[in-house]
Design an enzyme around this catalytic site. Structure first.
Site, mmCIF file in Angstrom:
data_model
loop_
_atom_site.group_PDB
_atom_site.id
_atom_site.type_symbol
_atom_site.label_atom_id
_atom_site.label_comp_id
_atom_site.label_asym_id
_atom_site.label_seq_id
_atom_site.Cartn_x
_atom_site.Cartn_y
_atom_site.Cartn_z
ATOM 1 N N ASP A 98 0.810 -1.215 0.000
ATOM 2 C CA ASP A 98 0.000 0.000 0.000
ATOM 3 C C ASP A 98 0.843 1.265 0.000
ATOM 4 O O ASP A 98 2.011 1.264 0.362
ATOM 5 C CB ASP A 98 -0.933 0.007 1.215
ATOM 6 C CG ASP A 98 -0.162 -0.071 2.533
ATOM 7 O OD1 ASP A 98 0.764 -0.894 2.611
ATOM 8 O OD2 ASP A 98 -0.480 0.685 3.470
ATOM 9 N N GLU A 99 0.218 2.352 -0.399
ATOM 10 C CA GLU A 99 0.726 3.722 -0.267
ATOM 11 C C GLU A 99 2.143 3.901 -0.827
ATOM 12 O O GLU A 99 3.009 4.512 -0.194
ATOM 13 C CB GLU A 99 0.666 4.173 1.203
ATOM 14 C CG GLU A 99 -0.757 4.267 1.724
ATOM 15 C CD GLU A 99 -0.837 4.864 3.119
ATOM 16 O OE1 GLU A 99 -1.821 5.574 3.394
ATOM 17 O OE2 GLU A 99 0.070 4.621 3.933
#
Length: 414
Positions: A98-99
């Protein structure tokens, strides 16, 4: 209980990157260049310019280095050995995913070479699915299912990676980003419909690093919602995702979710791919075990209730009234039975402060969990069990709830 380790990559990986940089320097100084490069996670000439939401500029693993995949395989091996030593079997490898900072790899010499030479990798946008495919293949070789957060398994806000490119029997996605007005709350259904197994991990209801109430003295973030109290967790409806769209981040009521996002939302076509729900608490701003316990309890009990019991009111036309009646029973059970058990075990559960007002010159109080003991003080030092005989002549008064040595934040009534 199954413990599933998450080793977050290619983003959120600064600790690993810096550790392997230090290892590289140490072994180069020892004149062991081949060993030094074995697990390197960054290219020394990488000029990529990015900023993550946590304000990091150097936490993305270089997905174009072969040493990256040697590192991933080594991590999987060591995890499997840890489980074997404990007499267990590792079944799932959670890669995070993620991210990842936008702009990662744009200045990597290794990625320029990979894009120029490898068929199927035509540009930087192909690098994340390339990385996930490589990690999935390593997991497959070791007999592991692969798991990741939703944005680690998607090309963009609406399009998951082609599930067919992963040979793993199971690929699991944690769907977390359901900020209603951002228009991405349908990702859970998109992933499930595309063949991924999905764990509902939604920020608006299931992130326990958010405050219990909107108050400046309450601990927690507010990026997903201004508050998440026990009642809100209790009211989460796993089988009716869009029915959870109650308010925007700023508290504005949502009457029509499709009108809010400006498009039709896909229905769930493969409900068997929804595995269940998960609560999260991130600890970067939590400093003590007591703080952690307060963020987890009693919301964890409401999470368990929704995970293990499908209420009749979920998704029904009279859901609000029926839900309120059932929560009233649940709340009293917490106050009179479950919270005292936690207190006896030494757990510092969160206690909501009482509400109070003057009515006909007498102090009236209530609590979010009916039956929770209330204490009152006229000087903030000496506390007594609340009595209905407290009069307005004694104002101002301080109030708090208490169980054994665990007390709530105090409130003042003038």
């Amino acid at each position: 209980m199954e413990v599933i380790p998450e080793i977050d990559m290619p983003g959120h990986a600064r600790a690993a990157i810096k550790s392997m940089d230090a290892r590289y320097r140490r072994l180069m100084a020892a004149e062991q260049p081949e060993a030094a490069r074995q697990y390197l996670l960054s290219h020394p000439e990488d000029t990529s310019d990015y900023m993550t939401v946590q304000n990091y500029t150097d936490n993305s693993i270089d997905v174009c280095l072969e040493s990256t995949y040697a590192f991933v395989d080594k991590v999987m091996y060591e995890l499997q050995q840890m489980y074997r030593d404990a007499g267990l079997k590792l079944n799932i490898f959670h890669m995070g995913g993620d991210e990842v900072g936008k702009g990662s790899w744009t200045g990597s010499p290794a990625c320029r070479d990979l894009i120029a030479e490898r068929e199927g990798v035509a540009g930087v946008a192909d690098l994340k699915p390339y990385f996930v495919s490589r990690v999935a293949a390593l997991a497959k070789q070791r007999g592991l299912a692969l798991a990741g957060w939703e944005d680690g398994l998607m090309y963009d806000a609406n399009n998951p990676f082609n599930r067919g490119q992963f040979d793993n029997d199971r690929v699991i996605a944690n769907a977390w980003d359901n900020i209603w007005e951002w228009g991405v709350a349908d990702r859970a259904y998109r992933l499930a419909n595309a063949g991924y197994e999905v764990v509902l991990s939604h920020g608006t209801h299931l992130y326990f690093d958010h405050p219990y109430e909107a108050h400046p003295k309450e601990r927690g973030y507010y990026w997903a919602t201004r508050y998440t109290d026990t009642r809100k967790v209790f009211g989460y409806m796993p089988e009716h995702l869009y029915a959870n769209a109650d308010t925007t981040r700023n508290g504005a009521p949502i009457d029509n979710l499709e009108a809010l996002v400006g498009r039709a939302l896909p229905p769930l076509k493969q409900p068997d791919n929804i595995l269940g729900i998960q609560g999260q608490v991130w600890t970067e701003t939590i400093r003590t075990p007591e703080q952690l316990e307060r963020m987890v309890y009693p919301r964890l009990l409401a999470l368990a209730e929704r995970a293990w019991h499908r209420a009749e009111w979920e998704g029904g036309s009279s859901s609000a009234e029926a839900r309120a009646r059932e929560f009233a029973v649940f709340a009293r059970t917490l106050a009179e039975r479950e919270l005292p058990r936690l207190a006896e075990a030494g757990v510092q559960a969160y206690l909501a402060p009482p509400g109070a007002r003057w009515e006909n010159g007498q102090l009236q109080v209530n609590t979010a969990l009916p039956g929770l003991p209330v204490e009152v003080s006229t000087n903030g030092l000496d506390w007594q069990a609340f009595q209905s005989s407290v009069s307005a002549e004694q104002a101002p008064v301080m109030l708090r709830t208490r169980l054994d040595n665990n007390v709530s934040r105090s409130t003042r009534l003038d």
